[in-house]
Design a protein around this motif. Structure first.
Motif, mmCIF file in Angstrom:
data_model
loop_
_atom_site.group_PDB
_atom_site.id
_atom_site.type_symbol
_atom_site.label_atom_id
_atom_site.label_comp_id
_atom_site.label_asym_id
_atom_site.label_seq_id
_atom_site.Cartn_x
_atom_site.Cartn_y
_atom_site.Cartn_z
ATOM 1 N N UNK A 147 0.831 -1.196 0.000
ATOM 2 C CA UNK A 147 0.000 0.000 0.000
ATOM 3 C C UNK A 147 0.875 1.261 0.000
ATOM 4 N N UNK A 148 1.882 1.289 0.869
ATOM 5 C CA UNK A 148 2.771 2.452 0.936
ATOM 6 C C UNK A 148 3.549 2.612 -0.366
ATOM 7 N N UNK A 149 3.951 1.491 -0.896
ATOM 8 C CA UNK A 149 4.715 1.500 -2.138
ATOM 9 C C UNK A 149 3.900 2.144 -3.252
ATOM 10 N N UNK A 150 2.631 1.793 -3.291
ATOM 11 C CA UNK A 150 1.733 2.361 -4.293
ATOM 12 C C UNK A 150 1.566 3.863 -4.092
ATOM 13 N N UNK A 151 1.375 4.253 -2.839
ATOM 14 C CA UNK A 151 1.202 5.670 -2.511
ATOM 15 C C UNK A 151 2.433 6.457 -2.964
ATOM 16 N N UNK A 152 3.603 5.932 -2.625
ATOM 17 C CA UNK A 152 4.858 6.605 -2.953
ATOM 18 C C UNK A 152 5.058 6.668 -4.471
ATOM 19 N N UNK A 153 4.796 5.550 -5.137
ATOM 20 C CA UNK A 153 4.983 5.511 -6.601
ATOM 21 C C UNK A 153 3.996 6.431 -7.314
ATOM 22 N N UNK A 154 2.747 6.462 -6.827
ATOM 23 C CA UNK A 154 1.762 7.351 -7.441
ATOM 24 C C UNK A 154 2.223 8.803 -7.352
ATOM 25 N N UNK A 155 2.745 9.165 -6.175
ATOM 26 C CA UNK A 155 3.193 10.536 -6.006
ATOM 27 C C UNK A 155 4.395 10.832 -6.906
ATOM 28 N N UNK A 156 5.401 9.972 -6.854
ATOM 29 C CA UNK A 156 6.634 10.227 -7.614
ATOM 30 C C UNK A 156 6.350 10.279 -9.117
ATOM 31 N N UNK A 157 5.501 9.386 -9.582
ATOM 32 C CA UNK A 157 5.173 9.322 -11.000
ATOM 33 C C UNK A 157 4.495 10.621 -11.452
ATOM 34 N N UNK A 158 3.580 11.126 -10.613
ATOM 35 C CA UNK A 158 2.839 12.333 -10.983
ATOM 36 C C UNK A 158 3.669 13.605 -10.795
ATOM 37 N N UNK A 159 4.444 13.637 -9.718
ATOM 38 C CA UNK A 159 5.142 14.876 -9.372
ATOM 39 C C UNK A 159 6.482 15.016 -10.087
ATOM 40 N N UNK A 160 7.167 13.887 -10.339
ATOM 41 C CA UNK A 160 8.500 13.950 -10.935
ATOM 42 C C UNK A 160 8.631 13.011 -12.134
ATOM 43 N N UNK A 161 7.861 13.311 -13.207
ATOM 44 C CA UNK A 161 7.926 12.506 -14.426
ATOM 45 C C UNK A 161 9.189 12.852 -15.210
ATOM 46 N N UNK A 162 9.511 12.054 -16.234
ATOM 47 C CA UNK A 162 10.690 12.375 -17.045
ATOM 48 C C UNK A 162 10.536 13.779 -17.611
#
Ligand code: HEC
Length: 120
Positions: free
Chosen positions: A90-105
């Motif tokens: 669950x935490x992994x998903x939360x973290x990945x969702x944030x990183x993907x949206x906030x810091x994309x290529x």
């Protein structure tokens, strides 16, 4: 008793150090000076900030721009190589969702550079 007069001096030095230490701690730079609000807003920002700042500043994370798969690799690397405690699913998903949206290529150079997805 004269022989122990130097003890008084030692005491003064120690007390002086203890007295000034907190003041110095406040002016010295530390990664802890960062707070979640310094970074791109989005769901999961706090969770991600605290999961990633146990060992280094969040700036190190925020200066990257990666795909979800690359962020996932990056977290795996933290766990494998640097001893980060694995996040549960669950935490992994939360973290990945944030990183993907906030810091994309970042956008390719020459086409306006990086675009903040939240500024649209
Ligand atoms: C257990 C400690 C620890 C945790 C927790 C941790 N890291 Fe790291 N991380 C390191 C170390 C050690 C380095 C390499 C040394 C440095 O550059 O400070 C590093 C470096 C990095 C780098 C730079 C890699 C490079 O190629 O230069 C990125 C990106 C990164 N971490 C992302 C993350 C993310 C995202 C999280 C949270 C999900 C995280 N880290 C949590 C220990 C950790």
């Amino acid at each position: 008793m004269q022989r122990f007069a130097w003890l008084g001096l030692v005491w003064l030095v120690v007390a002086g150090a203890l007295w000034t230490a907190p003041a110095m701690a406040q002016t010295a730079f530390a990664p802890r000076d960062e707070s979640p609000e310094d970074f791109v807003a989005g769901a999961g920002r706090n969770e991600t900030f605290y999961a990633c700042t146990a060992c280094h500043g969040f700036r190190l994370v925020a200066q990257q721009g990666m795909t979800r798969a690359q962020w996932e690799d990056s977290i795996n690397l933290m766990v494998r190589r640097h001893g980060m405690p694995p996040l549960d699913e669950k935490d992994r998903d939360t973290v990945l969702n944030y990183l993907e949206a906030a810091y994309p290529p970042r956008a390719p150079a020459g086409r306006g550079g990086w675009v903040n997805p939240f500024a649209k």
